[in-house]
Design an enzyme around this catalytic site. Structure first.
Site, PDB file in Angstrom:
ATOM      1  N   LYS A  76       0.844  -1.201   0.000  1.00 28.61           N
ATOM      2  CA  LYS A  76       0.000   0.000   0.000  1.00 28.61           C
ATOM      3  C   LYS A  76       0.877   1.248   0.000  1.00 28.61           C
ATOM      4  O   LYS A  76       1.900   1.288   0.697  1.00 28.61           O
ATOM      5  CB  LYS A  76      -0.886  -0.039   1.255  1.00 28.61           C
ATOM      6  CG  LYS A  76      -1.901   1.094   1.368  1.00 28.61           C
ATOM      7  CD  LYS A  76      -2.768   0.939   2.627  1.00 28.61           C
ATOM      8  CE  LYS A  76      -3.879   1.955   2.716  1.00 28.61           C
ATOM      9  NZ  LYS A  76      -4.756   1.750   3.892  1.00 28.61           N
ATOM     10  N   SER A 151      -9.728   1.554   2.843  1.00 30.72           N
ATOM     11  CA  SER A 151      -8.886   2.342   1.973  1.00 30.72           C
ATOM     12  C   SER A 151      -7.811   1.518   1.250  1.00 30.72           C
ATOM     13  O   SER A 151      -7.245   1.993   0.274  1.00 30.72           O
ATOM     14  CB  SER A 151      -8.185   3.438   2.787  1.00 30.72           C
ATOM     15  OG  SER A 151      -7.312   2.864   3.751  1.00 30.72           O
ATOM     16  N   SER A 175      -9.885  -0.615   7.140  1.00 28.95           N
ATOM     17  CA  SER A 175      -9.294  -0.557   5.798  1.00 28.95           C
ATOM     18  C   SER A 175      -8.537  -1.783   5.324  1.00 28.95           C
ATOM     19  O   SER A 175      -8.148  -1.847   4.167  1.00 28.95           O
ATOM     20  CB  SER A 175      -8.372   0.649   5.695  1.00 28.95           C
ATOM     21  OG  SER A 175      -9.139   1.782   5.455  1.00 28.95           O
TER      22      SER A 175
HETATM   23  N1  GLN Z   1     -13.313   3.725   6.054  1.00 31.12           N
HETATM   24  C1  GLN Z   1     -12.797   4.260   7.271  1.00 31.12           C
HETATM   25  C2  GLN Z   1     -12.511   5.733   7.106  1.00 31.12           C
HETATM   26  O1  GLN Z   1     -12.773   6.248   6.103  1.00 31.12           O
HETATM   27  C3  GLN Z   1     -11.602   3.504   7.722  1.00 31.12           C
HETATM   28  C4  GLN Z   1     -10.371   3.890   6.988  1.00 31.12           C
HETATM   29  C5  GLN Z   1      -9.171   3.123   7.443  1.00 31.12           C
HETATM   30  O2  GLN Z   1      -9.272   2.119   8.148  1.00 31.12           O
HETATM   31  N2  GLN Z   1      -8.027   3.654   7.088  1.00 31.12           N
HETATM   32  O3  GLN Z   1     -12.042   6.362   8.001  1.00 31.12           O
END
Ligand code: GLN
Length: 485
Positions: A76, A151, A175
């Site tokens: 990532k 994400s 994420s």
């Molecule tokens: N979808 C969640 C957010 O937008 C979690 C994102 C993540 O775990 N980085 O904050």
């Protein structure tokens, strides 16, 4: 001839050790696959030439005792990689080349792995669909119209589409687990403090954790073993005795007590998710475990608390991107003008929204009403889990309240996007480990995941439960090839 790209990580390692394939052959196969898979938009930065050189170097002087001997891996784009562009999916870091390496990636290279490149993600890991990336959305290899989740969407599509044998993502509120669930792969969010945050672009520091995303539980256990180390460079890294997760992996979960929290039966949850959960309950029982109904009474407050704590920390962390020290800059009439122009052009809409929410809840007069309140709720959520773990060894829930949604379906409705994290955020707020495993399909053939939540530092236990369930479920991902050139 071995079909390299369809091998699991464990199989590849064995084949390299048995000299059936070389690291160069493996590396080139994944690069070829990536070249054919541009439509998925998984990569932000490719490091293919270097990867081939490193593979050749490995083959000339192999170390078969390492845990990831000559294995190419894409990661990532939130992990700083020395001399390789690291953008966090943002325009503001689009020209950023770190002079240092994150601890978790360094741990992989120390075990013989080779960097293939950097994978697309939501901007600063804020999102659930990979649609907030400055570099465009990622497509799901399951269906052209579907989001891969977020994400870590690029990571999820890359593993599901076999562009990399395994990868690492980060999980602040889901994420790793949510995109794993959407693309039919395995994703582990470790206990807070298990994997070092050093060199990971910060989103919400009290929630962020790195973790593996893999084709199966065994591969996931192996990578966790490599990346999880105590690191004095991260003040929240914890010095506990880490297990040999892959060696100790067992499907013997007889007598384990598994909690089924009634609050996760949310209104409007599709029947197919209910059915999937029931199937999971049946599977663990068949494995000799016992299920126990439990209550986590503050679950419904987790999401609102998360969407105060996470933006608050984000607004503070993102203050460093001011156009002065590094990254993108827009010239201004004066210093303030330069700050304003840089930040309004450098950050996308979702990131700006979070900065505004975060700044608001931290401002004097609102701090007590929102931020402090959210911290208290966080403690109550942690207490719920502590209570539950007096009775059970682990907790089984769905990973997400639905299967993957369509690209564009939720972009204009942030709240409905946030609701997607309803089953994953409580785990981050409480600092616990959670794993998502593919467990079935919806009526359209899209993957659905189940989540196993463990006690702090009990990764081995949830990996074992996942391993036992994986065997029973025997999941086959329905990957189409619409994207392959
Ligand atoms: N979808 C969640 C957010 O937008 C979690 C994102 C993540 O775990 N980085 O904050």
């Amino acid at each position: 001839m071995i079909d390299i790209i369809s091998q699991s990580l464990t199989q590849l390692i064995n084949n390299i050790k048995d000299k059936k394939v070389s690291s160069e052959e493996v590396t080139k196969s994944f690069i070829q696959r990536a070249e054919k898979s541009k439509k998925l938009n998984c990569y932000i930065a490719e490091d293919f030439e270097n990867a081939i050189n490193k593979a050749k170097k490995f083959d000339n002087k192999p170390n078969y005792d390492s845990k990831l001997p000559g294995i190419p891996i894409a990661v990532k784009d939130l992990f700083c990689t020395k001399n390789v562009k690291t953008t966090a999916g943002s325009k503001i870091l689009s020209n950023f080349v770190p002079t240092y390496e994150s601890t978790v990636t360094q741990n992989m290279w120390n075990e013989g792995a080779i960097l293939l490149g950097k994978l697309n993600c939501d901007e600063f890991a804020m999102g659930s669909s990979n649609e907030t990336s400055f570099f465009g959305n990622v497509q799901s290899p399951i269906d052209k119209n579907l989001v891969p989740g977020g994400s870590s969407g690029g990571s999820a599509s890359a593993v599901a589409g076999q562009l990399t044998p395994i990868t690492i993502g980060t999980d602040t509120g889901g994420s790793i687990r949510q995109p794993a669930s959407f693309t039919g792969i395995v994703g582990l969010k470790p206990t807070y403090g298990s994997c070092s945050r050093y060199g990971i672009v910060a989103f919400a520091s009290s929630l962020d954790q790195a973790g593996p995303m893999a084709q199966n539980v065994k591969d996931c256990a192996l990578l966790q073993e490599v990346i999880s180390t105590y690191d004095p460079k991260d003040s929240t890294s914890i010095d506990f005795k880490r297990s040999h997760y892959s060696k100790k992996l067992t499907n013997n979960i007889k007598g384990k007590k598994i909690g089924i929290p009634k609050e996760y039966r949310v209104d409007g949850m599709p029947k197919e998710i209910e059915d999937l959960w029931q199937k999971g309950i049946n599977h663990v029982k068949e494995c000799g475990a016992e299920t126990i109904d439990i209550s986590l009474p503050h679950t419904s407050y987790a999401l609102p608390a998360y969407y105060i704590v996470a933006p608050a920390e984000a607004s503070s962390n993102l203050a460093r991107y001011d156009g002065v020290k590094y990254g993108f800059r827009v010239k201004g009439e004066n210093l303030i003008d330069m700050y304003e122009k840089t930040r309004s052009e450098g950050f996308g809409a979702e990131v700006q929204r979070r900065i505004m929410i975060g700044t608001y809840v931290l401002s004097s007069g609102y701090y007590d009403a929102y931020y402090l309140k959210a911290q208290k709720v966080r403690k109550l959520i942690k207490n719920d889990f502590d209570e539950a773990y007096k009775k059970v060894d682990a907790i089984l829930t769905p990973s997400t309240p639905s299967s993957a949604f369509k690209i564009g379906e939720k972009t204009n409705d942030p709240v409905s996007m946030y609701l997607n994290d309803i089953f994953t955020v409580p785990v981050n707020l409480a600092g616990l480990p959670g794993i998502s495993i593919p467990a079935g399909h919806d009526s359209r053939g899209y993957p659905l995941g189940l989540q196993i939540i463990g006690k702090a530092f009990d990764e081995q236990n949830i990996l074992n439960i996942a391993f036992a369930m994986e065997e029973k479920i025997n999941f086959k991902n329905k990957i189409t090839d619409w994207w392959i050139k």
